[in-house]
Design a protein around this motif. Structure first.
Motif, mmCIF file in Angstrom:
data_model
loop_
_atom_site.group_PDB
_atom_site.id
_atom_site.type_symbol
_atom_site.label_atom_id
_atom_site.label_comp_id
_atom_site.label_asym_id
_atom_site.label_seq_id
_atom_site.Cartn_x
_atom_site.Cartn_y
_atom_site.Cartn_z
ATOM 1 N N THR A 1 -4.901 1.306 -2.265
ATOM 2 C CA THR A 1 -5.096 0.843 -0.898
ATOM 3 C C THR A 1 -6.537 0.372 -0.692
ATOM 4 N N GLY A 2 -6.682 -0.775 -0.053
ATOM 5 C CA GLY A 2 -8.014 -1.302 0.224
ATOM 6 C C GLY A 2 -8.565 -2.179 -0.874
ATOM 7 N N LYS A 3 -7.835 -2.327 -1.989
ATOM 8 C CA LYS A 3 -8.282 -3.196 -3.074
ATOM 9 C C LYS A 3 -7.509 -4.517 -3.019
ATOM 10 N N ASP B 1 -4.901 -6.909 2.599
ATOM 11 C CA ASP B 1 -5.594 -7.096 1.323
ATOM 12 C C ASP B 1 -4.734 -7.818 0.287
ATOM 13 N N ILE B 2 -3.911 -8.737 0.768
ATOM 14 C CA ILE B 2 -3.042 -9.522 -0.111
ATOM 15 C C ILE B 2 -3.387 -11.000 0.040
ATOM 16 N N PHE B 3 -3.411 -11.697 -1.078
ATOM 17 C CA PHE B 3 -3.646 -13.138 -1.081
ATOM 18 C C PHE B 3 -2.538 -13.791 -1.899
ATOM 19 N N ILE B 4 -1.926 -14.841 -1.355
ATOM 20 C CA ILE B 4 -0.855 -15.550 -2.049
ATOM 21 C C ILE B 4 -1.217 -17.030 -2.120
ATOM 22 N N ALA B 5 -1.180 -17.592 -3.310
ATOM 23 C CA ALA B 5 -1.426 -19.016 -3.495
ATOM 24 C C ALA B 5 -0.177 -19.647 -4.093
ATOM 25 N N TYR B 6 0.359 -20.640 -3.417
ATOM 26 C CA TYR B 6 1.529 -21.382 -3.895
ATOM 27 C C TYR B 6 1.069 -22.716 -4.478
ATOM 28 N N SER B 7 1.744 -23.153 -5.529
ATOM 29 C CA SER B 7 1.383 -24.425 -6.142
ATOM 30 C C SER B 7 1.755 -25.621 -5.273
ATOM 31 N N THR B 8 2.647 -25.413 -4.311
ATOM 32 C CA THR B 8 3.061 -26.508 -3.436
ATOM 33 C C THR B 8 3.587 -25.939 -2.133
ATOM 34 N N ASN C 1 0.801 -1.221 0.000
ATOM 35 C CA ASN C 1 0.000 0.000 0.000
ATOM 36 C C ASN C 1 0.835 1.274 0.000
ATOM 37 N N ASN C 2 2.029 1.223 0.569
ATOM 38 C CA ASN C 2 2.858 2.439 0.566
ATOM 39 C C ASN C 2 3.480 2.703 -0.800
ATOM 40 N N LYS C 3 3.480 1.677 -1.691
ATOM 41 C CA LYS C 3 4.019 1.852 -3.040
ATOM 42 C C LYS C 3 2.923 2.236 -4.035
#
Length: 425
Positions: free
Chosen positions: A296-298, A338-345, A289-291
């Motif tokens: 922000t908020g999305k 507001d961050i989502f990370i999905a790893y394949s393994t 968000n600072n970048k």
């Protein structure tokens, strides 16, 4: 005594099986032959794909060409396991919400779905008669492969986007979708797709699977970058972050896909003579968000398709009595939300590709998202992606006489439910 006639039936040839599946999937099939010194070469044309086989006669050559085609068709024609239980449709949820709101001056109507460009389109209209006079009116468009699906999609869109409905809701009657990320009707999503193809057979299928859902279905703006060096990729990330910040009003979300070889340190780039990697932290740093304060908020979702080590993950038979474990994998949590990370393994283990579908993880993401996005938010859909990838026998294999599988994982600081919403621009 005569034998049972069924026991005398010869098993179907590979070509006959391919032909039957192709007919069900409405795929054009054709076979050409060439005479060679030792027999025949058969070329099987299956839609846009071709397969070859040799044999002492045409039948044998044709069947040999069909072997690989049969494996690919069998995977593509096997449906993704259905979710158990009965869930409310979007139309039912919208009707129940209107009843709970008890607003006699609130009206909801559906225009009959009409066929448009190969799909059905339904318009839902919400009208509120204001006490001071005049009406507030909204239109929400739904699309689908049938009239019913188009109607449900229009209701699903209304539940996520309607300002009229939101204005009536309080904490006691707000539906699940009332706490979802906002998407205005003039907005769409932005997707950046980075794919490394060196020594990664079938990598282009990953791009096609993502584009098929993100661009063709959702109408997101999609940017594809293939085989960048690390410095080039850092420039792409910087440019993308600047674009999102400068044009934040045009987008309600950002999605990022990266596919390549990797290890515990990150994803390998293609710098000549060097084994350079870019870490997930390197990527996230551009989108905090600072970048990109205007964003922000999305929601920002990152999908990482790569190995995270060299180990093979074995499967275990579930015991009769489960015991909770205290050594669950821990992730280093970034401070921004507001961050989502999905790893394949999971960390330390390999990811896999298949010639029929490309990367197993990306294929299952695209398939499950395509089927469920109108009524299901991202984190819930990811449960199904994890289950299918890890447990479906289609994706399990044997290595050194041990059964191995792939276990995706995810990490999230999302503060609302993140729905993929098709643009209506």
């Amino acid at each position: 005594m005569a034998e049972n006639s069924d026991s005398l039936k010869a098993p179907k040839s590979s070509f006959k099986q391919v032909h039957e599946i192709a007919q069900k999937l409405h795929i054009e099939i054709k076979v050409d032959y060439e005479i060679q010194t030792e027999g025949f070469l058969a070329t099987l044309h299956l839609g846009d794909d071709t397969f070859t086989g040799t044999g002492s006669n045409k039948t044998t050559a044709k069947d040999n060409a069909s072997e690989e085609a049969l494996e690919i068709l069998s995977l593509k024609s096997t449906p993704t396991p259905e979710k158990k239980g009965t869930e409310k449709t979007a139309v039912t949820e919208l009707n129940e919400l209107c009843q709970r709101l008890k607003q006699p001056k609130l009206r909801v109507s559906y225009d009959e779905a009409v066929s448009e460009g190969g799909e059905f389109v339904c318009k839902l209209v919400i009208i509120h008669e204001k006490e001071e006079g005049g009406d507030d009116e909204e239109e929400h468009i739904g699309k689908g492969r049938s009239k019913k699906e188009a109607k449900h999609n229009s209701a699903s869109t209304a539940l996520k986007r309607s300002y009229i409905l939101q204005s009536f809701m309080d904490d006691s009657c707000a539906p699940t979708t009332g706490r979802s990320y906002e998407c205005r009707q003039t907005q769409t999503g932005y997707a950046l797709i980075v794919c490394f193809t060196k020594d990664r057979d079938w990598a282009d299928q990953d791009i096609n699977n993502i584009i098929g859902f993100m661009e063709n279905t959702l109408k997101f703006r999609c940017i594809v970058v293939k085989d960048p060096k690390k410095d080039e990729l850092m420039q792409v990330l910087e440019k993308t972050a600047t674009h999102l910040n400068d044009n934040a009003r045009d987008y309600y979300c950002f999605t990022f896909f990266i596919m390549g070889h990797g290890n515990q340190f990150g994803i390998r780039t293609v710098d000549k003579g060097k084994k350079r990697t870019i870490s997930v932290d390197d990527i996230l740093e551009h989108f905090k968000n600072n970048k990109i304060p205007a964003f922000t908020g999305k929601p920002k979702a990152f999908f990482i398709q790569s190995c995270r080590g060299e180990a093979y993950q074995e499967t275990m038979v579930q015991p009769d009595n489960d015991e909770e474990e205290d050594d669950a994998e821990k992730f280093r949590v970034p401070t921004d939300g507001d961050i989502f990370i999905a790893y394949s393994t999971t960390e330390g283990y390999r990811s896999y590709r298949h010639k029929a579908v490309g990367s197993i993880f990306i294929y299952n993401c695209a398939s499950i998202f395509e089927k469920n996005y109108p009524s299901t938010h991202l984190e819930e859909m990811m449960i199904d992606v994890k289950a299918v990838t890890a447990l479906d026998p289609r994706w399990q294999r044997t290595k050194d006489k041990k059964e191995i599988a792939q276990m995706p994982c995810s990490w999230s600081t999302l503060t609302k439910r993140f729905y993929f919403i098709a643009a209506t621009l």
